[in-house]
Enzyme design. Sequence first.
Site, PDB file in Angstrom:
ATOM      1  N   LEU A 178       0.735  -1.050  -0.098  1.00 60.01           N
ATOM      2  CA  LEU A 178       0.000  -0.043  -0.160  1.00 60.01           C
ATOM      3  C   LEU A 178       0.876   0.900   0.164  1.00 60.01           C
ATOM      4  CD1 LEU A 178      -3.109  -0.805   2.447  1.00 60.01           C
ATOM      5  CD2 LEU A 178      -2.755  -0.800  -0.041  1.00 60.01           C
ATOM      6  N   ASP A 179       0.253   2.367  -0.794  1.00 62.17           N
ATOM      7  CA  ASP A 179       1.284   3.155  -0.878  1.00 62.17           C
ATOM      8  C   ASP A 179       1.449   3.769   0.565  1.00 62.17           C
ATOM      9  OD1 ASP A 179       0.826   3.284  -3.609  1.00 62.17           O
ATOM     10  OD2 ASP A 179      -0.410   4.993  -3.494  1.00 62.17           O
ATOM     11  N   ARG A 180       2.292   5.228   0.728  1.00 60.64           N
ATOM     12  CA  ARG A 180       2.509   5.564   2.004  1.00 60.64           C
ATOM     13  C   ARG A 180       1.239   6.591   2.401  1.00 60.64           C
ATOM     14  NH1 ARG A 180       4.894  10.730   3.607  1.00 60.64           N
ATOM     15  NH2 ARG A 180       5.312  11.573   1.928  1.00 60.64           N
ATOM     16  N   ARG A 236      -5.208   5.111  -7.519  1.00 63.94           N
ATOM     17  CA  ARG A 236      -4.235   7.197  -7.739  1.00 63.94           C
ATOM     18  C   ARG A 236      -4.761   6.999  -9.384  1.00 63.94           C
ATOM     19  NH1 ARG A 236      -3.963   8.915  -2.446  1.00 63.94           N
ATOM     20  NH2 ARG A 236      -2.551   7.393  -1.570  1.00 63.94           N
TER      21      ARG A 236
END
Length: 251
Positions: free
Chosen positions: A119-121, A206
């Site tokens: 998962l992204d930051r 995103r």
Amino acid sequence: MAFRQPVRQAKLRPMQKSAERMDHLLSRLGYCSRSEVRDLLREGRVRVAGELLRKASAKVNAAEVWVDEEPIDHPHAFYLLYHKPLGKVCAHDDPRAIYQDFPLRWRYRRPALSSVGRLDRETSGVLLLTDDGDWLHHWTSPRRAIPRVYRVTLQEPLRSDAADILAAGTLMLDGEDTPCRPAALHCLTEREVRLTLTEGRYHEVRRMFAALDNLVLTLHREAYGPFLLDDLPAGQWRELTVAERMTEEIP
Ligand code: URA
């Protein structure tokens, strides 16, 4: 949208390993280096089946080994459900690494504890972790098309054709040579949606909304396959139960 259903043929990975050299066992579980194991033994801190052990090369059964009056820490493969908080990254070598939320010793284990996908930051939510490579592969293999459910807040009201475009499986992202798999979009409010994907490309959610002329403001993964957070607080983890660890084969 209908997701591919697995055939119910549950399989539990064996937990029992054969006997292993004591110095190898303790070093791969992150207790200390192989040479330092000799110090632990000399100091009388290691017992096997209740008996003090002095020989680093002795072959032992991990289930019988105790260090400092405690059974050794997860001698076999282990499986975690973690609520990834915002601001942490899934890399190992970063001061903001998720691995800082776990016991220090686990950072030195071999095989390493790894996340099932990333998962992204700035994304929170369900993240599985394990040191079992086969199990990790099971849950990331594109063949299995595991559903990942995201709750998304958008900057702009959603385009009226967004759900159709996402469901069609034709959306091309910059730099990719195949379209995104069909995704199911459910509108919650004008700027809030629930999106279900069956793949995990880099920054996929995103980038999908960017391709629909929008911007993701918040992103949270609510589910990964059957795994949900329930009331697990951000930054906390729990071990999966034996039943949860079972995998199902697809033909
Ligand atoms: N899609 C993203 O854009 N980010 C994530 O962390 C997961 C899916």
